[in-house]
Design a protein around this motif. Structure first.
Motif, PDB file in Angstrom:
ATOM      1  N   GLN A  73     -49.338 -64.504   0.015  1.00 40.49           N
ATOM      2  CA  GLN A  73     -48.781 -63.884  -0.815  1.00 40.49           C
ATOM      3  C   GLN A  73     -49.453 -63.323  -1.886  1.00 40.49           C
ATOM      4  N   ARG A  75     -49.169 -59.760  -5.165  1.00 41.42           N
ATOM      5  CA  ARG A  75     -48.671 -58.377  -5.512  1.00 41.42           C
ATOM      6  C   ARG A  75     -49.215 -57.133  -4.612  1.00 41.42           C
ATOM      7  N   ALA A  78     -47.318 -57.289  -1.672  1.00 43.62           N
ATOM      8  CA  ALA A  78     -45.802 -56.741  -1.995  1.00 43.62           C
ATOM      9  C   ALA A  78     -45.941 -55.313  -2.016  1.00 43.62           C
ATOM     10  N   TRP A  79     -47.025 -54.619  -2.464  1.00 46.79           N
ATOM     11  CA  TRP A  79     -47.230 -53.139  -2.486  1.00 46.79           C
ATOM     12  C   TRP A  79     -47.309 -52.525  -1.090  1.00 46.79           C
ATOM     13  N   CYS A  80     -48.183 -53.382  -0.224  1.00 49.23           N
ATOM     14  CA  CYS A  80     -48.345 -52.912   1.223  1.00 49.23           C
ATOM     15  C   CYS A  80     -46.983 -52.963   1.920  1.00 49.23           C
ATOM     16  N   ARG A  81     -46.116 -54.016   1.756  1.00 41.72           N
ATOM     17  CA  ARG A  81     -44.782 -53.944   2.251  1.00 41.72           C
ATOM     18  C   ARG A  81     -43.993 -52.855   1.884  1.00 41.72           C
ATOM     19  N   LYS A  82     -44.081 -52.690   0.769  1.00 44.31           N
ATOM     20  CA  LYS A  82     -43.094 -51.604   0.047  1.00 44.31           C
ATOM     21  C   LYS A  82     -43.608 -50.234   0.402  1.00 44.31           C
ATOM     22  N   TYR A  83     -44.852 -49.818   0.281  1.00 42.29           N
ATOM     23  CA  TYR A  83     -45.483 -48.686   0.184  1.00 42.29           C
ATOM     24  C   TYR A  83     -45.900 -48.469   1.792  1.00 42.29           C
ATOM     25  N   GLY A  84     -46.194 -49.132   2.420  1.00 44.61           N
ATOM     26  CA  GLY A  84     -46.901 -49.243   3.874  1.00 44.61           C
ATOM     27  C   GLY A  84     -48.336 -49.053   3.666  1.00 44.61           C
ATOM     28  N   ALA A  87     -50.377 -47.329   0.691  1.00 43.30           N
ATOM     29  CA  ALA A  87     -50.798 -48.304  -0.634  1.00 43.30           C
ATOM     30  C   ALA A  87     -52.551 -48.298  -0.783  1.00 43.30           C
TER      31      ALA A  87
END
Length: 137
Positions: A73, A75, A78-84, A87
């Motif tokens: 887990q 940050r 999380a960024w890669c999940r959010k922006y694909g 990121a």
């Protein structure tokens, strides 16, 4: 940089750029500018070598990310999940950039897409550094 030939300088730049894209510290930006200052005719080649070394270093981090267990887990994830995959363009950013490449591998973002986006970000960063150098000198 007068103590190195252009070819030796390019190899040193490649090694520095590769190492700089991993969790190891490196000074590829300084070496890039020093090389171009000493050998102005090597600007395009130096940009290509630095970009290639830094991209391959990031892909090494990406490959390491594929080996991590599913409990990772953070940050960067999380960024890669959010922006694909986009990121990964920011993998050149100090501190967090290395983690983005690892997160891209861990999330199994396609390697070709990752390679292209990582290369674009790395090349853009080195191009901006060289453009700034040429504006100053």
């Amino acid at each position: 940089m007068d103590f190195l030939t252009p070819a030796e300088g390019l190899w040193a730049l490649f090694a520095s750029a590769f190492i700089s894209a991993t969790i190891m510290p490196g000074g590829s930006e300084v070496l890039l500018v020093a090389l171009v200052h000493a050998y102005p005719e090597e600007g395009v080649r130096a940009l290509a070598v630095a970009s290639l070394g830094n991209t391959l270093g990031a892909m090494t981090s990406y490959g390491i990310g594929r080996l991590f267990p599913n409990k990772v887990q953070g940050r960067a994830v999380a960024w890669c999940r959010k922006y694909g995959a986009w990121a990964l363009f920011f993998s050149w950013v100090p501190v967090v950039g290395d983690a983005l490449a690892v997160a891209g591998g861990w999330l199994r973002i396609g390697w070709v897409k990752s390679l292209l986006i990582l290369a674009a970000g790395k090349t853009a960063r080195y191009a901006v550094i060289l453009a700034g150098y040429y504006q100053l000198f």
